[in-house]
Enzyme design. Structure first.
Site, PDB file in Angstrom:
ATOM      1  CB  CYS A  70      13.836  15.792  21.487  1.00 34.06           C
ATOM      2  SG  CYS A  70      13.094  15.449  19.539  1.00 34.06           S
ATOM      3  CE  LYS A  81      -6.694 -15.994   5.598  1.00 32.37           C
ATOM      4  NZ  LYS A  81      -7.047 -15.103   6.066  1.00 32.37           N
ATOM      5  CB  CYS A  85       9.854  15.255  22.185  1.00 28.42           C
ATOM      6  SG  CYS A  85      11.050  17.560  21.611  1.00 28.42           S
ATOM      7  CB  CYS A 139      13.794  19.872  18.532  1.00 28.59           C
ATOM      8  SG  CYS A 139      13.066  19.258  19.803  1.00 28.59           S
ATOM      9  CE  LYS A 170      -8.052 -17.225   1.998  1.00 29.58           C
ATOM     10  NZ  LYS A 170      -7.135 -15.715   0.944  1.00 29.58           N
ATOM     11  CG  ASP A 172      -1.884 -12.436   0.009  1.00 28.52           C
ATOM     12  OD1 ASP A 172      -2.893 -12.168   0.077  1.00 28.52           O
ATOM     13  OD2 ASP A 172      -0.681 -12.486   0.510  1.00 28.52           O
ATOM     14  CE1 TYR A 208     -10.934 -17.324  -7.348  1.00 24.47           C
ATOM     15  CE2 TYR A 208      -8.140 -16.755  -7.052  1.00 24.47           C
ATOM     16  CZ  TYR A 208     -10.088 -16.587  -6.869  1.00 24.47           C
ATOM     17  OH  TYR A 208     -10.103 -15.449  -6.361  1.00 24.47           O
ATOM     18  CB  CYS A 265       9.492  18.912  18.243  1.00 27.33           C
ATOM     19  SG  CYS A 265      10.295  17.566  17.600  1.00 27.33           S
ATOM     20  CD  GLU A 318      -7.904 -24.204  -6.149  1.00 25.95           C
ATOM     21  OE1 GLU A 318      -8.856 -23.137  -6.162  1.00 25.95           O
ATOM     22  OE2 GLU A 318      -9.746 -25.095  -6.956  1.00 25.95           O
TER      23      GLU A 318
HETATM   24  S1  IVH Z   1     -12.728 -19.715  -4.219  1.00 24.37           S
HETATM   25  C1  IVH Z   1     -16.905 -18.362  -3.274  1.00 24.37           C
HETATM   26  N1  IVH Z   1      -9.983 -20.188  -4.722  1.00 24.37           N
HETATM   27  O1  IVH Z   1      -9.263 -15.793  -1.724  1.00 24.37           O
HETATM   28  C2  IVH Z   1     -14.744 -18.879  -3.435  1.00 24.37           C
HETATM   29  N2  IVH Z   1     -10.111 -18.219  -3.275  1.00 24.37           N
HETATM   30  O2  IVH Z   1     -10.510 -14.926   0.656  1.00 24.37           O
HETATM   31  C3  IVH Z   1     -14.239 -18.044  -4.443  1.00 24.37           C
HETATM   32  N3  IVH Z   1      -8.042 -16.647  -2.889  1.00 24.37           N
HETATM   33  O3  IVH Z   1     -11.849 -14.166  -2.434  1.00 24.37           O
HETATM   34  C4  IVH Z   1     -13.304 -17.717  -3.883  1.00 24.37           C
HETATM   35  N4  IVH Z   1      -6.998 -18.227  -4.616  1.00 24.37           N
HETATM   36  O4  IVH Z   1      -9.706 -13.395  -3.747  1.00 24.37           O
HETATM   37  C5  IVH Z   1     -10.646 -19.521  -4.307  1.00 24.37           C
HETATM   38  N5  IVH Z   1      -7.752 -21.393  -5.295  1.00 24.37           N
HETATM   39  C6  IVH Z   1      -8.462 -20.090  -4.389  1.00 24.37           C
HETATM   40  C7  IVH Z   1      -8.431 -18.983  -4.073  1.00 24.37           C
HETATM   41  C8  IVH Z   1      -8.969 -17.379  -3.619  1.00 24.37           C
HETATM   42  C9  IVH Z   1      -7.037 -17.018  -3.571  1.00 24.37           C
HETATM   43  C10 IVH Z   1      -8.867 -15.319  -2.690  1.00 24.37           C
HETATM   44  C11 IVH Z   1      -9.862 -15.332  -3.790  1.00 24.37           C
HETATM   45  C12 IVH Z   1     -11.010 -15.197  -2.728  1.00 24.37           C
HETATM   46  C13 IVH Z   1     -10.031 -14.796  -0.722  1.00 24.37           C
HETATM   47  C14 IVH Z   1     -11.779 -15.742  -0.136  1.00 24.37           C
END
Ligand code: IVH
Length: 674
Positions: free
Chosen positions: A412, A318, A430, A415, A117, A119, A230, A435, A115
């Site tokens: 500066c 990441k 400065c 001042c 992730k 933000d 999710y 100032c 999935e």
């Molecule tokens: S699963 C037990 N799935 O990332 C697992 N988290 O760093 C629960 N997040 O707290 C999280 N996209 O806020 C999951 N597809 C995704 C996500 C996701 C973003 C966030 C979520 C979590 C944090 C963990």
């Protein structure tokens, strides 16, 4: 590393991470990049593994996020909201696969769900008999903030589970997901904010978090928020075999799930997915910071279980930090609180990892020379701070020869005093005592959240107060009156009264916050905390010798020298006197007589007139007591302020001692100094 050094480093890392947790989760205002945060966390995890210690249970590695802030009621999650372990490379994804295979039967087929992730901000949605009853933030993973009213304004969150003939509606279910703001909506929101003179949000995540934590749901409803779901927490009346099945089910119930979610049959397919999504990243309408790989079978998930704060069956992979190319149009100078002149690059605005940036710090002249940065240069910048980007390097192949070399000014810019560079320092300073830039930054620091925490005293207001000569030092804040404030721009009777009220509220900070607020060189929040633990009150600190100070672990000659020098300057002592004469008295945090409240349990209710609830809580905890949200059989004291609510009746019925604010301060030994 020997074990003493390691212990110190562990302590330091824990307090740093706690600080950054607060900035990120409570204040929606992070100071460091996620990448930097991850580095701190990994160093701590590694050290804790090598040097086990008894305090580990309280370590931030065992916790998620930060405790909820007080403006919302709290909610206990039915099952904890966990975090995810991170992988920062494809190699670490392979390690993850190896790890789970070692724990399971090696030859078993393990498939995954992959999935994006998202933000954004994690939320928990409780549905009872198919109807949304409570929506909350993650908080510390155990207790979150009740933001139901705000959650209900998000149109894509179903208020009712859509009934389907082939799936029963559970009696109770927690649905989890990420609330986010699309990049285009974020840009438009910031555009409006700038036009209206409001501070723009740093990035879509902060905008989403800030919007969700509005006390007035009407404001939230005007913010374009969305959600991807999710996960499921507690559930009764239905069970799933796989994560994939779970996602399909919640989708059919009406919960939005991300369209890019896929099934992967082995780790190789997961890695391909990771590459693929990374390529698509810049084209997506929302920000993502990686992908999440989850074991699909819920049975295998159960077998794998959890380590501390994260499941063994999932990993967040990441993406590497984002870089961009742009042009430096100018280099300007910012004057800080200690008179340090910081060169800042003004750049052609460019989007880095989804955020528009137009400024980058160049740190100091040595850095500029080392990287050979010139005005007009094309440079690669990196969004390190997610807030403060930095110049990585110059693309010298694009030099035209028209670029100009930058030099520090000799006066500066604010001042006109002389600028000097002290031997052994990289900074230019400065030397002007009066100032206005220094005074302004000094007062901003004093009033900041980490310091006296004066609500409503924003940067603009401080500038105005200093520029108009209304105040000249931090102590002057406590001598402000309505008459002095009213002539200021955009200042009405009501706002003046509010400001004075919040200044008054800040009069009893903890000693550590007070020390930090003074803005003594080399004394950040961590050192301030060490000092407040060691010295029961300010006079003892003022009178401490350099030798006394050096005896404190982690404090060296540089910090000690800076402190004793500060307390020798007559002008500084004058300000301290002025503060104390105005009734500004830090509260005791280092227990004088051991913890006088050990084993005592407190409940706070209503607004206390003389102290904020956070500070009251800090006092109780510093004396060994604890604070709970609800009255139970083991509660000893209820401290009641204005509009105390129903807790007061409960307390009476339970025979718990009820105190008012004054009595509370007396009990904790802070009363006599007021
Ligand atoms: S699963 C037990 N799935 O990332 C697992 N988290 O760093 C629960 N997040 O707290 C999280 N996209 O806020 C999951 N597809 C995704 C996500 C996701 C973003 C966030 C979520 C979590 C944090 C963990």
């Amino acid at each position: 590393m020997d074990s003493k050094l390691a212990k110190n480093r562990i302590r330091e890392l824990r307090s740093q991470i706690q600080y950054h947790n607060r900035r990120y989760y409570q204040l929606d205002d992070p100071e460091i990049s996620d990448a930097e945060y991850d580095r701190l966390m990994r160093e701590l995890i590694k050290l804790e593994n090598e040097f086990p210690d008894p305090d580990i249970a309280l370590s931030p590695t065992r916790r998620v996020g930060a405790p909820p802030v007080e403006k919302f009621a709290t909610v206990d999650h039915l099952t904890p909201m966990l975090s995810l372990a991170n992988a920062f490379s494809e190699e670490e994804m392979l390690d993850f696969n190896e790890r789970i295979r070692r724990l399971l039967d090696r030859d078993q087929d393990i498939s995954f769900v992959t999935e994006p992730k998202i933000d954004g901000v994690a939320v928990n949605l409780v549905y009872e008999k198919g109807e949304l009853s409570v929506g909350s933030t993650r908080g510390d993973g155990i207790v979150g903030e009740n933001i139901t009213a705000n959650i209900k304004t998000i149109h894509s969150i179903p208020l009712k589970i859509t009934r389907r003939d082939d799936i029963p509606v559970p009696d109770l279910i927690e649905i989890r997901g990420e609330v986010y703001m699309e990049i285009a909506a974020f840009d438009a929101l910031n555009h409006r904010r700038l036009r209206d003179g409001d501070a723009p949000f740093a990035n879509p995540r902060n905008a989403a978090a800030g919007s969700l934590r509005q006390l007035d749901p009407k404001i939230t409803s005007r913010r374009p928020l969305d959600i991807f779901c999710y996960a499921v927490g507690a559930v009764t009346g239905i069970s799933f075999r796989s994560h994939w099945e779970l996602l399909q089910t919640i989708s059919r119930w009406g919960f939005p799930i991300n369209p890019l979610i896929m099934q992967a049959h082995d780790i190789g397919e997961c890695i391909n997915y990771y590459r693929d999504i990374n390529k698509q990243r810049e084209q997506l309408a929302y920000e993502i910071d990686g992908v999440v790989v989850k074991v699909d079978s819920l049975d295998i998930q159960d077998q794998l279980g959890f380590v501390s704060r994260s499941p063994r069956w999932a990993i967040a992979c990441k993406f590497p930090a984002t870089q961009e190319t742009t042009i430096i149009e100018d280099i300007i100078i910012q004057v800080g609180r200690t008179g340090v002149l910081t060169p800042v690059a003004l750049m052609k605005p460019v989007r880095v990892g989804g955020v528009m940036v137009s400024r980058a710090t160049l740190h100091n002249l040595d850095e500029i020379r080392k990287k050979d940065v010139r005005i007009g240069d094309t440079v690669i910048i990196q969004r390190a701070g997610d807030v403060i980007p930095e110049v990585v390097k110059v693309v010298s192949s694009l030099r035209k020869g028209t670029e100009t070399i930058f030099d520090m000014p000799v006066r500066c810019p604010e001042c006109r005093s002389d600028v000097v560079r002290l031997p052994g320092e990289s900074a230019h300073r400065c030397i002007g005592l009066a100032c206005p830039a220094q005074i302004r930054e000094h007062i901003r620091h004093f009033a900041s959240r980490g310091g006296m925490d004066i609500e409503g005293l924003g940067d603009k207001l401080v500038s105005q107060l200093v520029e108009t000569g209304t105040i000249n030092d931090p102590a002057d804040l406590y001598y402000l009156s309505e008459e002095k404030l009213l002539p200021l721009e955009r200042m009405a009777k009501k706002s003046a009264a509010n400001l004075i009220a919040s200044i008054t509220k800040s009069k009893n900070p903890t000693l550590e916050k007070f020390i930090y607020a003074l803005g003594i060189r080399h004394v950040g929040e961590h050192i301030a905390r060490l000092l407040a633990k060691r010295f029961p009150s300010l006079p003892e600190l003022i009178n401490a010798s350099e030798d006394d100070l050096i005896r404190i672990p982690e404090i060296g000659p540089e910090v000690a020298g800076s402190l004793t020098r500060f307390f020798r300057v007559p002008a500084n002592l004058e300000i301290l006197k002025k503060l104390s004469a105005a009734g500004v008295v830090p509260i005791t945090t280092a227990p004088r007589h051991g913890g006088s409240l050990v084993g005592k349990s407190f409940v706070f209710t209503g607004t206390l007139p003389n102290i904020t609830r956070n500070r009251a809580k800090e006092i109780v905890e510093s004396l060994g007591g604890n604070v709970t949200a609800a009255i139970t059989k083991s509660s000893d004291y209820v401290v009641a302020g204005e509009a105390p609510g129903s807790k007061i009746e409960k307390a009476r019925a339970a025979g718990v001692v009820i105190l008012n604010g004054e009595e509370f301060l007396k009990l904790t030994g802070n009363g006599e100094k007021r």
